[in-house]
Design an enzyme around this catalytic site. Structure first.
Site, PDB file in Angstrom:
ATOM      1  N   TYR A 172       0.857  -1.187   0.000  1.00  0.00           N
ATOM      2  CA  TYR A 172       0.000   0.000   0.000  1.00  0.00           C
ATOM      3  C   TYR A 172       0.889   1.231   0.000  1.00  0.00           C
ATOM      4  O   TYR A 172       1.864   1.305   0.765  1.00  0.00           O
ATOM      5  CB  TYR A 172      -0.898  -0.002   1.250  1.00  0.00           C
ATOM      6  CG  TYR A 172      -1.759   1.231   1.418  1.00  0.00           C
ATOM      7  CD1 TYR A 172      -1.497   2.145   2.437  1.00  0.00           C
ATOM      8  CD2 TYR A 172      -2.829   1.490   0.560  1.00  0.00           C
ATOM      9  CE1 TYR A 172      -2.291   3.279   2.600  1.00  0.00           C
ATOM     10  CE2 TYR A 172      -3.626   2.612   0.727  1.00  0.00           C
ATOM     11  CZ  TYR A 172      -3.352   3.504   1.744  1.00  0.00           C
ATOM     12  OH  TYR A 172      -4.127   4.624   1.902  1.00  0.00           O
ATOM     13  N   ASP A 189       9.330   2.915  -1.191  1.00  0.00           N
ATOM     14  CA  ASP A 189       8.352   3.582  -0.331  1.00  0.00           C
ATOM     15  C   ASP A 189       8.703   3.230   1.127  1.00  0.00           C
ATOM     16  O   ASP A 189       8.343   2.161   1.617  1.00  0.00           O
ATOM     17  CB  ASP A 189       6.939   3.127  -0.691  1.00  0.00           C
ATOM     18  CG  ASP A 189       5.919   3.786   0.219  1.00  0.00           C
ATOM     19  OD1 ASP A 189       4.703   3.540   0.023  1.00  0.00           O
ATOM     20  OD2 ASP A 189       6.315   4.533   1.127  1.00  0.00           O
ATOM     21  N   LYS A 219       5.344   9.366   8.416  1.00  0.00           N
ATOM     22  CA  LYS A 219       5.238   8.821   9.770  1.00  0.00           C
ATOM     23  C   LYS A 219       6.324   9.373  10.712  1.00  0.00           C
ATOM     24  O   LYS A 219       6.226  10.484  11.218  1.00  0.00           O
ATOM     25  CB  LYS A 219       5.241   7.289   9.701  1.00  0.00           C
ATOM     26  CG  LYS A 219       3.997   6.751   8.933  1.00  0.00           C
ATOM     27  CD  LYS A 219       3.965   5.265   8.877  1.00  0.00           C
ATOM     28  CE  LYS A 219       2.938   4.771   7.880  1.00  0.00           C
ATOM     29  NZ  LYS A 219       1.572   4.719   8.407  1.00  0.00           N
TER      30      LYS A 219
HETATM   31  C1  LIG Z   1       4.218   2.207   3.060  1.00  0.00           C
HETATM   32  C2  LIG Z   1       3.154   3.276   3.089  1.00  0.00           C
HETATM   33  N1  LIG Z   1       3.128   4.208   2.107  1.00  0.00           N
HETATM   34  C3  LIG Z   1       2.191   5.181   2.100  1.00  0.00           C
HETATM   35  C4  LIG Z   1       1.227   5.240   3.084  1.00  0.00           C
HETATM   36  C5  LIG Z   1       0.202   6.360   3.008  1.00  0.00           C
HETATM   37  O1  LIG Z   1       0.513   7.326   3.969  1.00  0.00           O
HETATM   38  P1  LIG Z   1      -0.638   8.336   4.465  1.00  0.00           P
HETATM   39  O2  LIG Z   1      -1.200   9.022   3.240  1.00  0.00           O
HETATM   40  O3  LIG Z   1      -1.681   7.498   5.187  1.00  0.00           O
HETATM   41  O4  LIG Z   1       0.097   9.313   5.374  1.00  0.00           O
HETATM   42  C6  LIG Z   1       1.204   4.300   4.126  1.00  0.00           C
HETATM   43  C7  LIG Z   1       0.126   4.376   5.183  1.00  0.00           C
HETATM   44  N2  LIG Z   1       0.104   3.314   6.121  1.00  0.00           N
HETATM   45  C8  LIG Z   1      -1.185   3.027   6.724  1.00  0.00           C
HETATM   46  C9  LIG Z   1      -0.948   1.919   7.761  1.00  0.00           C
HETATM   47  N3  LIG Z   1      -0.731   0.666   7.147  1.00  0.00           N
HETATM   48  C10 LIG Z   1      -1.836   4.218   7.313  1.00  0.00           C
HETATM   49  C11 LIG Z   1      -3.001   3.905   8.222  1.00  0.00           C
HETATM   50  C12 LIG Z   1      -4.299   4.396   7.628  1.00  0.00           C
HETATM   51  O5  LIG Z   1      -4.517   4.216   6.408  1.00  0.00           O
HETATM   52  O6  LIG Z   1      -5.094   4.956   8.417  1.00  0.00           O
HETATM   53  C13 LIG Z   1       2.189   3.302   4.131  1.00  0.00           C
HETATM   54  O7  LIG Z   1       2.229   2.354   5.092  1.00  0.00           O
END
Ligand SMILES: Cc1ncc(COP(=O)(O)O)c(CN[C@@H](CN)CCC(=O)O)c1O
Length: 426
Positions: free
Chosen positions: A142, A237, A265
């Site tokens: 993701y 990523d 993060k």
């Molecule tokens: C590897 C990786 N790349 C991009 C993203 C997206 O980041 P955000 O747009 O949620 O800040 C994420 C977001 N991670 C999720 C948790 N698995 C965020 C939690 C959520 O969607 O509320 C990520 O893990």
């Protein structure tokens, strides 16, 4: 009716599904999400004051533990000078310099406000730089919710992607190729067929969104090799793995240098920050220097920079990652011993301070198909039983878990003791 249930019912009147991000809704585990009121160190406290040992850590940012006094002070002191100006500030340069010094593959970096923005921007930059449209991602990884990345595999490995969400135009999805994570042969055969049309590969160097799946030996090197051979951009990523699995992220741990890296993060310390960076020759394609447009009103917000900078300062201490990794190893060893004792089919994965729990008969889980074959119901039972015992795990069988520097041996032992009772009752 608990207070969380009341709050959730109220929220659902005004917010779709009652949450601002789907995974928080407990749709993956059933039941009502816990509403938290405050957090400190390794603990989160719900609206009724119940304490939980937290292994979500806001999905990774809280590597120091929640509300670290030095981070809070840095945020307060910066906030008192104003929240954002929409103009350059010195602290943004300090953050950029720090990221460039910590990650040798990054010559230049641009701040944004989320991981989604970071990956969306990195894709556009890779497409602009190469003049190509196709991208490669991996099933189960993701990268946020931009259109090109909400795509699942087409019927065959070489057929083009299909949208994984309504609203994503088929024409956009068609440029996304989705392969199997850890399948180096599929990567090589896809590039042999389409390499000169592929702008980039985007990969989580440790997959943390199909639970926690480390790269098999040689997989990341294969990504590097095909990108070199066909002139494609390799994007790691590291929104989750960046500063989580080591001070130089997964790229430092595995010794593979990407062309672009996305971050998030931990570099926000819990405030909204994302970033993308890489080689100067690619980054100079970005506006206002180059033709690839990208922008953001609150990109580099000084208050968020202060939280991130202080976090990066405090993790950059001798022994920090050895201690974090040792804690995580201790936790997983205890969980495994308890599961074995109770005769439960259970296995774990670990990379540094992130981990995965699998209700599986597999000795080790390294493929998306193996994740999908896990006993999802048993995970749901485990999740809720642990929640009742005051342990907050990720409310989904497809998420990684995180240990913080604030978790003590007592916290880890309390978690293992709770799991021992739960495994026996499963
Ligand atoms: C590897 C990786 N790349 C991009 C993203 C997206 O980041 P955000 O747009 O949620 O800040 C994420 C977001 N991670 C999720 C948790 N698995 C965020 C939690 C959520 O969607 O509320 C990520 O893990």
């Amino acid at each position: 009716m608990t207070l969380s249930s009341e709050l959730f019912s109220q929220a659902k009147q005004y917010i779709p599904g009652g949450v601002n991000s789907p995974v928080r809704s407990f749709s993956g585990v059933g039941g009502t999400p816990v509403y938290f009121d405050r957090a400190a160190g390794a603990y989160v406290y719900d609206s009724e004051g119940k304490r939980y040992i937290d292994y979500v850590g806001s999905w990774g940012p809280m590597i120091l533990g929640h509300a670290h006094p030095a981070v809070i002070t840095a945020v307060k002191q910066t906030a008192e000078k104003g929240l954002s100006f929409g103009a350059p500030t010195e602290i943004e340069t300090l953050m950029a310099q720090t990221v460039c010094e910590l990650l040798p593959s990054i010559d230049m970096v641009r701040m944004v406000s989320s991981g989604t923005e970071a990956t969306m921007s990195a894709l556009r930059l890779a497409r602009g730089y190469t003049g190509r449209d196709k991208i490669v991602k991996f099933e189960g990884c993701y990268h946020g919710h931009s259109d090109s990345l909400l795509v699942k595999a087409g019927s065959g490995a070489l057929t083009l992607g299909v949208p994984s969400s309504p609203g994503v135009p088929a024409s956009v999805a068609a440029d996304t190729l989705t392969l199997t994570y850890n399948d180096s042969d599929a990567v090589r055969s896809t590039f042999a067929e389409l390499g000169d049309k592929i702008a980039c590969i985007i990969a989580e160097p440790v997959a943390g969104n199909m639970n926690c799946i480390p790269p098999e030996p040689g997989f990341l090197q294969t990504l590097r090799d095909v990108c070199d051979q066909y002139g494609s951009v390799l994007i790691f990523d590291e929104v989750m793995t960046g500063f989580r699995v080591g001070l130089q992220g997964a790229q430092g741990l595995y010794g593979i240098k990407p062309d672009l890296t996305t971050l998030g993060k931990i570099i926000g310390g819990g405030l909204p920050v994302g970033a993308f960076g890489g080689s100067r020759k690619i980054m100079e394609y970005l506006a206002p220097l180059g033709p690839v447009y990208q922008a953001g009103t609150l990109s580099g917000c000084p208050v968020a920079m202060a939280a991130g900078l202080k976090t990066l300062e405090l993790i950059n201490q001798p022994g920090f990652y050895d201690a974090l990794t040792a804690k995580t190893t201790k936790l997983l060893a205890g969980l495994q011993a308890s599961a074995d004792q109770a005769g439960i089919a259970f296995t774990t994965n670990q990379v540094g301070g992130m981990f995965g729990l699998f209700f599986s008969n597999e000795k080790s889980v390294s493929r998306f198909s193996q994740v999908m074959a896990c006993d999802a119901n048993r995970f749901k039972q485990f999740f809720h039983a642990m929640l009742d015992k005051g342990v907050y795990l990720a409310p989904s069988a497809f998420e990684a878990g995180f240990v913080s520097a604030a978790h003590t041996d007592e916290d880890l032992q309390a978690t293992v003791d709770a799991a021992a009772e739960v495994f026996k009752a499963l």
